[in-house]
Design an enzyme around this catalytic site. Structure first.
Site, PDB file in Angstrom:
ATOM      1  CG  ASP A  96       0.288  -2.747   6.068  1.00 16.31           C
ATOM      2  OD1 ASP A  96      -0.352  -2.985   7.043  1.00 16.31           O
ATOM      3  OD2 ASP A  96       0.439  -1.753   4.973  1.00 16.31           O
ATOM      4  CG  HIS A 111      -2.154   0.525   1.610  1.00 13.47           C
ATOM      5  ND1 HIS A 111      -1.633   2.290   1.833  1.00 13.47           N
ATOM      6  CD2 HIS A 111      -3.381   0.599   1.092  1.00 13.47           C
ATOM      7  CE1 HIS A 111      -2.952   2.606   1.763  1.00 13.47           C
ATOM      8  NE2 HIS A 111      -3.780   2.394   1.370  1.00 13.47           N
ATOM      9  CE  LYS A 154      -7.765  -0.970   5.598  1.00  8.76           C
ATOM     10  NZ  LYS A 154      -8.520   0.087   4.502  1.00  8.76           N
ATOM     11  CD  GLN A 174      -6.529  -5.223   3.110  1.00  8.54           C
ATOM     12  OE1 GLN A 174      -7.193  -5.627   3.918  1.00  8.54           O
ATOM     13  NE2 GLN A 174      -7.153  -3.790   3.405  1.00  8.54           N
ATOM     14  CB  CYS A 178      -3.927   3.059  -1.859  1.00 10.23           C
ATOM     15  SG  CYS A 178      -4.678   4.361  -1.087  1.00 10.23           S
TER      16      CYS A 178
END
Length: 418
Positions: free
Chosen positions: A210, A133, A236, A213, A376
């Site tokens: 990261d 991202h 999210k 997700q 992104c």
């Protein structure tokens, strides 16, 4: 349709999400397939936010009156919940930010200002991947430009996986930090954490993951990951916007300098110098996102009650079914893995020569909410020679019927553009 195994009781779960009953475009019930951008919020989270503002609203840590003490207890209680959710060794390793982007920027700036042995400078290297991202690309570009450090990255294979064939050449003794996504937000790829972390540790590099997700969709154990930092965001994972998390190993948080200065992050202040509070407050300058943290705590309660292992199994079944159905659509090309193995619940695709924005608009007219664009993650689109994609992404309340609605909608798109 053959029954899918591992599905949650979505009929019961969907009753917790009032927006999923929303009608759009002349009475079409919304089919929400934009969960990788943001999830919907259950009543339990909405109620927690309302209760905070209606009964407990005050600033935290700074008052001795009832409301301040209640607000502080709720805010710090949310930290306890998040620490348990990610199996953090200490609650003091959980830093609240406004989103994952701020968490990633926080680490980049800490390393740019740090003393040895953590400092990033012109003699060192930063490693990322081509599937990141933008929030995990731009901060490292800025740090590279500011310090002279060399920015390197892993490329992608034709099937949407990381190309680790040159891992020993990409991660070297000069590498200070390796920062990569656990699950791709555009392709759904689940990356091989163990191999990357092991190589980084061999050369003494720090690792930042990261997990934006990942945290909403699967059990997240920061100790098992073996990373030094893990970032994710609340909106999210059924929580409100405006709240993110950075987890970091205690010894690193003690050694690294703060990025933002202000109230609450200090120990003493004079006109000549200041000393800093211990982590996590060292990295939480000013009034924090109190209500948002309370809402995130409620979201953690909600997800924990269902069970992250059950959510992961549900999404795997939905994703496997969705990949199968989408591959039946003529002229459709999935960008990324074309099986459910080692992939998450975000599926990006192109449909013939129809521009993704046109695909999304026609689907919207049918009440189907998807995402269009480069998500992104423009380097991925450049890698595969496409201007953009349409992305459908699923969550714990997604159903096989919604997958079928998407496929039927895509047939309508094909017919519309003839």
């Amino acid at each position: 349709m053959t029954p899918l195994h591992g599905l949650l009781d979505t009929e019961a779960i969907r009753k917790d999400f009032p927006i999923l009953d929303r009608m759009v475009h002349d009475g079409k019930k919304i089919v929400y397939l934009d969960n990788a951008a943001t999830s919907q919020k259950p009543r339990q989270v909405l109620d927690a936010l309302n209760a905070y503002y209606e009964q407990h609203n005050a600033n935290v840590h700074r008052g001795v009156h009832v409301l301040a003490e209640e607000a502080t207890a709720l805010y710090e209680g949310a930290r306890d919940k998040v620490a348990a959710f990610i199996n953090a060794p200490s609650r003091d390793e959980v830093i609240f930010t406004k989103n994952a982007s701020e968490s990633l920027n926080l680490v980049a700036n800490m390393l740019g200002w740090a003393d040895e042995p953590y400092r990033v400078d012109r003699e060192t290297e930063i490693v990322i991947t081509e599937m990141e991202h933008h929030s995990n690309i731009v901060p490292w570009q800025l740090l590279s430009q500011r310090t002279g450090a060399k920015l390197k990255w892993f490329g992608l294979t034709d099937d949407g996986r990381l190309d680790l064939s040159n891992i020993d050449q990409v991660i070297t003794e000069k590498t200070k930090i390796v920062s990569f996504t656990l699950v791709s937000n555009i392709m759904g790829t689940i990356n091989p954490v163990d191999a990357i972390v092991r190589r980084a540790q061999d050369v003494g590099a720090l690792v930042l993951i990261d997990a934006s997700q990942a945290a909403p969709h699967m059990p997240l154990d920061v100790q098992a990951l073996g990373a030094d930092f893990v970032a994710f965001t609340g909106h999210k994972m059924c929580g409100p916007t405006g709240i993110g998390v950075l987890w970091g190993r205690q010894e690193l948080l003690e050694d690294l300098p703060p990025f933002l200065g202000g109230g609450e992050m200090i120990e003493t202040v004079s006109m000549h110098s200041s000393t800093y509070a211990p982590a996590p407050h060292k990295f939480e300058a000013g009034t924090p996102p109190i209500a948002q943290a309370v809402g995130l705590g409620a979201a953690v309660d909600y997800l924990t009650a269902i069970g992250m292992d059950k959510i992961e199994a549900h999404e795997h079944a939905i994703t496997e079914y969705a990949v199968k159905r989408l591959l039946e659509v003529p002229d459709l090309r999935i960008i990324g893995p074309t099986t459910a193995e080692d992939r998450g619940a975000a599926i990006s695709f192109v449909l013939g020569d129809i521009h993704p924005h046109d695909v999304g608009q026609v689907l919207d007219e049918q009440g189907i909410a998807v995402r269009v664009g480069h998500h992104c993650a423009r380097p991925v689109c450049l890698r595969y020679g496409i201007p953009a994609t349409t992305r459908a992404s699923f969550y714990l309340y997604s159903t096989p019927a919604e997958v079928d609605a998407l496929v039927e909608g895509l047939e309508h798109v094909r017919n519309f553009f003839g």
